[in-house]
Design an enzyme around this catalytic site. Structure first.
Site, PDB file in Angstrom:
ATOM      1  N   LYS A  51     -13.364   6.017 -14.588  1.00 61.44           N
ATOM      2  CA  LYS A  51     -13.951   5.602 -13.304  1.00 61.44           C
ATOM      3  C   LYS A  51     -12.917   4.938 -12.395  1.00 61.44           C
ATOM      4  O   LYS A  51     -13.120   4.835 -11.188  1.00 61.44           O
ATOM      5  CB  LYS A  51     -15.123   4.642 -13.570  1.00 61.44           C
ATOM      6  CG  LYS A  51     -16.308   5.312 -14.264  1.00 61.44           C
ATOM      7  CD  LYS A  51     -17.481   4.375 -14.413  1.00 61.44           C
ATOM      8  CE  LYS A  51     -17.295   3.372 -15.537  1.00 61.44           C
ATOM      9  NZ  LYS A  51     -17.326   3.978 -16.885  1.00 61.44           N
ATOM     10  N   PHE A  91      -3.914   2.800 -23.116  1.00 54.72           N
ATOM     11  CA  PHE A  91      -3.322   2.344 -24.383  1.00 54.72           C
ATOM     12  C   PHE A  91      -4.397   1.825 -25.324  1.00 54.72           C
ATOM     13  O   PHE A  91      -4.442   2.181 -26.512  1.00 54.72           O
ATOM     14  CB  PHE A  91      -2.276   1.268 -24.069  1.00 54.72           C
ATOM     15  CG  PHE A  91      -1.933   0.336 -25.193  1.00 54.72           C
ATOM     16  CD1 PHE A  91      -1.508   0.818 -26.423  1.00 54.72           C
ATOM     17  CD2 PHE A  91      -2.016  -1.039 -25.016  1.00 54.72           C
ATOM     18  CE1 PHE A  91      -1.180  -0.060 -27.457  1.00 54.72           C
ATOM     19  CE2 PHE A  91      -1.686  -1.921 -26.034  1.00 54.72           C
ATOM     20  CZ  PHE A  91      -1.275  -1.426 -27.264  1.00 54.72           C
ATOM     21  N   ASP A  96      -7.969   2.529 -29.845  1.00 57.07           N
ATOM     22  CA  ASP A  96      -9.302   2.133 -30.269  1.00 57.07           C
ATOM     23  C   ASP A  96     -10.086   3.317 -30.820  1.00 57.07           C
ATOM     24  O   ASP A  96     -10.812   3.188 -31.819  1.00 57.07           O
ATOM     25  CB  ASP A  96     -10.052   1.519 -29.077  1.00 57.07           C
ATOM     26  CG  ASP A  96     -11.335   0.814 -29.498  1.00 57.07           C
ATOM     27  OD1 ASP A  96     -11.273  -0.082 -30.346  1.00 57.07           O
ATOM     28  OD2 ASP A  96     -12.406   1.155 -28.959  1.00 57.07           O
ATOM     29  N   ASP A 100     -11.805   3.499 -34.481  1.00 59.28           N
ATOM     30  CA  ASP A 100     -13.258   3.686 -34.570  1.00 59.28           C
ATOM     31  C   ASP A 100     -13.661   5.080 -35.046  1.00 59.28           C
ATOM     32  O   ASP A 100     -14.857   5.360 -35.179  1.00 59.28           O
ATOM     33  CB  ASP A 100     -13.902   3.448 -33.204  1.00 59.28           C
ATOM     34  CG  ASP A 100     -13.849   1.987 -32.780  1.00 59.28           C
ATOM     35  OD1 ASP A 100     -13.540   1.141 -33.634  1.00 59.28           O
ATOM     36  OD2 ASP A 100     -14.102   1.703 -31.595  1.00 59.28           O
ATOM     37  N   ARG A 105     -14.375  11.001 -25.614  1.00 53.83           N
ATOM     38  CA  ARG A 105     -14.025   9.968 -24.644  1.00 53.83           C
ATOM     39  C   ARG A 105     -13.977  10.634 -23.280  1.00 53.83           C
ATOM     40  O   ARG A 105     -13.320  11.647 -23.103  1.00 53.83           O
ATOM     41  CB  ARG A 105     -12.664   9.359 -24.984  1.00 53.83           C
ATOM     42  CG  ARG A 105     -12.096   8.421 -23.946  1.00 53.83           C
ATOM     43  CD  ARG A 105     -12.838   7.122 -23.876  1.00 53.83           C
ATOM     44  NE  ARG A 105     -12.710   6.335 -25.107  1.00 53.83           N
ATOM     45  CZ  ARG A 105     -13.316   5.167 -25.286  1.00 53.83           C
ATOM     46  NH1 ARG A 105     -14.077   4.660 -24.331  1.00 53.83           N
ATOM     47  NH2 ARG A 105     -13.157   4.501 -26.433  1.00 53.83           N
ATOM     48  N   ASP A 167     -13.462  -8.366 -33.687  1.00 55.93           N
ATOM     49  CA  ASP A 167     -14.463  -7.306 -33.734  1.00 55.93           C
ATOM     50  C   ASP A 167     -14.340  -6.500 -35.027  1.00 55.93           C
ATOM     51  O   ASP A 167     -15.324  -6.267 -35.740  1.00 55.93           O
ATOM     52  CB  ASP A 167     -14.283  -6.391 -32.519  1.00 55.93           C
ATOM     53  CG  ASP A 167     -15.429  -5.400 -32.353  1.00 55.93           C
ATOM     54  OD1 ASP A 167     -16.476  -5.576 -33.007  1.00 55.93           O
ATOM     55  OD2 ASP A 167     -15.283  -4.450 -31.567  1.00 55.93           O
ATOM     56  N   LYS A 193     -12.001  -9.243 -25.773  1.00 55.99           N
ATOM     57  CA  LYS A 193     -11.725  -7.806 -25.883  1.00 55.99           C
ATOM     58  C   LYS A 193     -11.904  -7.063 -24.555  1.00 55.99           C
ATOM     59  O   LYS A 193     -11.250  -6.033 -24.336  1.00 55.99           O
ATOM     60  CB  LYS A 193     -12.636  -7.194 -26.947  1.00 55.99           C
ATOM     61  CG  LYS A 193     -12.358  -5.722 -27.240  1.00 55.99           C
ATOM     62  CD  LYS A 193     -13.248  -5.184 -28.344  1.00 55.99           C
ATOM     63  CE  LYS A 193     -13.032  -3.691 -28.536  1.00 55.99           C
ATOM     64  NZ  LYS A 193     -13.860  -3.136 -29.612  1.00 55.99           N
ATOM     65  N   PHE A 240     -20.872  -7.156 -18.223  1.00 60.31           N
ATOM     66  CA  PHE A 240     -20.482  -5.746 -18.235  1.00 60.31           C
ATOM     67  C   PHE A 240     -20.543  -5.175 -19.651  1.00 60.31           C
ATOM     68  O   PHE A 240     -21.066  -4.081 -19.881  1.00 60.31           O
ATOM     69  CB  PHE A 240     -19.064  -5.594 -17.675  1.00 60.31           C
ATOM     70  CG  PHE A 240     -18.485  -4.216 -17.817  1.00 60.31           C
ATOM     71  CD1 PHE A 240     -18.765  -3.219 -16.890  1.00 60.31           C
ATOM     72  CD2 PHE A 240     -17.643  -3.895 -18.884  1.00 60.31           C
ATOM     73  CE1 PHE A 240     -18.231  -1.944 -17.017  1.00 60.31           C
ATOM     74  CE2 PHE A 240     -17.108  -2.629 -19.014  1.00 60.31           C
ATOM     75  CZ  PHE A 240     -17.405  -1.649 -18.077  1.00 60.31           C
ATOM     76  N   ASP A 244     -22.821  -2.353 -21.347  1.00 59.27           N
ATOM     77  CA  ASP A 244     -22.249  -1.217 -22.051  1.00 59.27           C
ATOM     78  C   ASP A 244     -22.920  -1.018 -23.408  1.00 59.27           C
ATOM     79  O   ASP A 244     -23.231   0.105 -23.816  1.00 59.27           O
ATOM     80  CB  ASP A 244     -20.741  -1.442 -22.240  1.00 59.27           C
ATOM     81  CG  ASP A 244     -19.956  -0.148 -22.310  1.00 59.27           C
ATOM     82  OD1 ASP A 244     -20.117   0.692 -21.408  1.00 59.27           O
ATOM     83  OD2 ASP A 244     -19.193   0.030 -23.283  1.00 59.27           O
ATOM     84  N   ASP A 245     -23.138  -2.130 -24.116  1.00 59.71           N
ATOM     85  CA  ASP A 245     -23.813  -2.071 -25.408  1.00 59.71           C
ATOM     86  C   ASP A 245     -25.222  -1.496 -25.265  1.00 59.71           C
ATOM     87  O   ASP A 245     -25.664  -0.680 -26.078  1.00 59.71           O
ATOM     88  CB  ASP A 245     -23.911  -3.467 -26.028  1.00 59.71           C
ATOM     89  CG  ASP A 245     -22.575  -4.028 -26.462  1.00 59.71           C
ATOM     90  OD1 ASP A 245     -21.571  -3.281 -26.458  1.00 59.71           O
ATOM     91  OD2 ASP A 245     -22.523  -5.230 -26.807  1.00 59.71           O
TER      92      ASP A 245
END
Length: 364
Positions: A51, A91, A96, A100, A105, A167, A193, A240, A244-245
């Site tokens: 975005k 990066f 990440d 994960d 993505r 996390d 984070k 934010f 997102d969660d």
């Protein structure tokens, strides 16, 4: 909408320029042609496709604080800093996604999942980070705020990596222990984070670019613009990430641009922490039974387990709880923003109103 598209197109034009600059430097170091082309693909695949809110926010903030249109040189410098943040984002995302074991993505396969890439993506993420400091050196070495920028990017990177560590050790994919979860732990994770680099960093970059000091007095009022910015932008960043969660749970994958995996990945998200809190309340009917369902099914690589967790979320009406949270926190943020004392050459409320406007009620 046209203005937003034009703003993005202009910002992307600067990326084309700095990409060629980075590639020329890379080639000038004697790197073989295939390495230069690999770097080009890495940059093109991972940096400009999002975005771009973080990067464009640097330009927007500089324009608001200056109070007039930017010269060509001012715009370019602001955009370079914006792209440094987008490189930092790239990066983080490339690395990440590996940690994960993510699949998609930005509506395309994660970089490391491309057959020809694999674990070379680890080194590719390092190169994306190093590009930041090459650009800062090239464009800002002669500025008095150069060291401030270096320290800002290093510190923000360190803070983000702290949050990532907390996390990962709180919620490892292969060991589910919901007793480690709490809304306080979640808050600590997301502030470090996400909030520092996504919200505070763009504004701090703009403040440095305009040579705004750490503290100044105007019209008899002492202002600490960096501290004031942090006091608003860190809670804004928490909002934010909670948003997102919630979207990871509630939004369809085609709308989100990625497959929501927080439940099966044992993520310490706001949704599970809120569900755990609600289950623990005596006033919640069947709370103990629902907690048992969460303990037995959360973080399992099984679609039926995921469905059972989502059923608990629906029973607890997490969507309603989120809606109430959103309106409360937005009200608190608006009150903080309204309390800013505006001074000539200092902070303006519009900076923070712009950030809030970009994320309030977003759907992806």
């Amino acid at each position: 909408m046209a203005d937003k598209a034009a703003s993005r197109a202009k910002f992307e034009g600067v990326f084309a320029a700095i990409r060629e600059e980075l590639l020329q430097h890379f080639a000038g170091e004697g790197m073989p042609v295939e390495a230069v082309e690999w770097y080009r693909k890495n940059l093109d695949y991972n940096v400009p496709g999002g975005k771009l809110n973080r990067g464009i926010s640097v330009v927007d903030t500089v324009e608001i604080l200056k109070g007039s249109a930017l010269t060509e040189d001012e715009y370019f410098k602001a955009a370079v800093l914006g792209w440094c943040i987008e490189l930092l984002q790239a990066f983080f995302l490339v690395s990440d996604d590996i940690m994960d074991s993510s699949i998609t993505r930005r509506s395309q396969p994660c970089w490391y999942r491309l057959p020809e890439i694999g674990m070379i993506a680890i080194n590719d993420s390092f190169i994306l980070e190093a590009a930041i400091y090459q650009l800062l050196k090239t464009h800002f070495r002669s500025e008095k705020f150069y060291v401030d920028l270096l320290e800002l990017f290093h510190e923000t990177t360190y803070q983000t990596e702290m949050g990532q560590l907390v996390d990962l050790i709180t919620a490892p994919e292969d060991h589910v222990d919901l007793n480690k979860f709490s809304l306080d732990r979640h808050r600590s994770i997301v502030i470090y984070k996400t909030a520092y680099y996504s919200f505070y960093l763009p504004v701090a970059c703009a403040l440095h670019l305009l040579n705004i000091p750490e503290s100044y007095t105007a019209s008899g009022v002492t202002q600490k613009p960096y501290e004031i910015s942090k006091s608003i932008l860190l809670p804004l960043g928490e909002y934010f990430q909670i948003q997102d969660d919630f979207l990871d749970y509630s939004a369809p994958s085609e709308q989100l641009g990625k497959i929501g995996t927080d439940i099966i990945d044992n993520k310490c998200s706001w949704v599970i922490n809120t569900a755990l809190l609600l289950c623990s309340k005596p006033s919640t009917p069947g709370g103990a039974e629902m907690r048992k369902v969460l303990d037995e099914n959360y973080g399992r690589k099984d679609a039926q387990c995921e469905a059972r967790v989502k059923k608990v979320y629906e029973t607890l009406d997490i969507t309603k709880v989120y809606g109430e949270y959103e309106e409360r926190v937005v009200g608190e943020l608006k009150a903080k923003i309204g309390g800013i004392v505006e001074t000539e050459g200092g902070l303006k409320r519009e900076v923070f109103e712009s950030f809030l406007g970009k994320i309030y009620k977003r759907s992806k």
